[in-house]
Design an enzyme around this catalytic site. Sequence first.
Site, PDB file in Angstrom:
ATOM      1  N   HIS A 125       5.692  11.294 -30.995  1.00  0.00           N
ATOM      2  CA  HIS A 125       4.955  12.189 -32.028  1.00  0.00           C
ATOM      3  C   HIS A 125       6.366  13.522 -31.812  1.00  0.00           C
ATOM      4  CE1 HIS A 125       0.971  11.808 -32.498  1.00  0.00           C
ATOM      5  NE2 HIS A 125       0.576  11.650 -31.010  1.00  0.00           N
TER       6      HIS A 125
ATOM      7  N   ASP B 188       8.798   9.207 -34.555  1.00  0.00           N
ATOM      8  CA  ASP B 188       8.416   9.180 -35.397  1.00  0.00           C
ATOM      9  C   ASP B 188       8.443   8.044 -36.528  1.00  0.00           C
ATOM     10  OD1 ASP B 188       6.277   9.229 -33.526  1.00  0.00           O
ATOM     11  OD2 ASP B 188       5.347  11.042 -34.502  1.00  0.00           O
TER      12      ASP B 188
ATOM     13  N   ASP C 120       8.712  12.053 -40.961  1.00  0.00           N
ATOM     14  CA  ASP C 120       7.761  13.190 -40.727  1.00  0.00           C
ATOM     15  C   ASP C 120       7.833  14.561 -39.993  1.00  0.00           C
ATOM     16  OD1 ASP C 120       5.476  12.409 -38.826  1.00  0.00           O
ATOM     17  OD2 ASP C 120       6.919  12.898 -37.103  1.00  0.00           O
TER      18      ASP C 120
END
EC number: 3.1.11.-
Length: 316
Positions: A269, A274, A115
């Site tokens: 976030h 994540d 991510d």
Amino acid sequence: MCISISQVSRLRIHSFGSSCCERVHGWIKNSSSLKLLDVRASSVDGKARWIRRNVSTTTQGSRSNTKSSVLGGTVPVTRIIDEESRTKVQPFGNLQQRLAQDKDLSKLLTVIVSDLETTGLHRKNERIIEIAAQDIAGGGYSTFQTLVNPGVVPITNAHIHGIRNDMVCRPEVPRMEELIPIFLRYVESRQKPGGYVMLVAHNGKSFDFQFLINEFNRCSYEIPHNWLLLDSLPLARENMKSVEPTVKLSSSLEALADYYSLTREGDAHRALSDVLLLSKVFQKLTIDLKLSLSDLVLRCHTASDISAAMAKNKKA
DNA sequence: GGCCCTCTTTAGGGCCTT
């Protein structure tokens, strides 16, 4: 157990080796990228010395009393995390068993969930400011996390992830050109001999992989040819559609976590939080959709595929 | 930007990523 690269250097690498798994120890000990970090640290005050590269998330003003408390006040800039020691469980046992049953592919393939946090949504103009990745097989030192210095590109979406310019625009935070060889070493440390890497990201085809390709190109690197890129969003949409054909259920990471009753570690976030969540979601999706490793491979893209699509779009 | 859906396909809106 959480080890940051900066802590490794501070402890003297040769004495640290016995506590590391062999593969990671090998690349840390021999890493030229580690020298980069050392040079960078030395350039701060002109003295050659090891420094600990922590970034404080303690803030003044509108954000982050909550965030600081959740993150524990400080986070290392770059770290490889011994997830096995930290959690005391085998978080991806089911998928591991399924991989083991696929005797051919499981011997060749390493699945890494990833991510990114960025300065914004625009694929061409914005920059990466945080990267996290986790080898879904788990085990020692399977997780990677780092902040990234975006240079002069301003962060206009700190309200989304809580990462501000003053946190990453610091000499001790590595720039992308310094970080790519470190990230490549991490992936190599997880890779099987002569094997392939499947990099998984949610909405990766439209977002994460385009950012990665752009950054690699900008820094005169190429995505390794043995990397396969898998977007988990189409899997999520397919699964949610099968669950409720008449109502369009959300396929966001957050909605998937709710659907599977999964608990998030840390703040939404942030890249590491994540990644840990997507790792769990990805396992659930592959089980629900009854996807074999072969099925997943067939759904992968290559960097050249995505690059070609980006170039085509650029011309249009 | 790419994908999916529909009040569509000679299009447009919404989702998902930050």
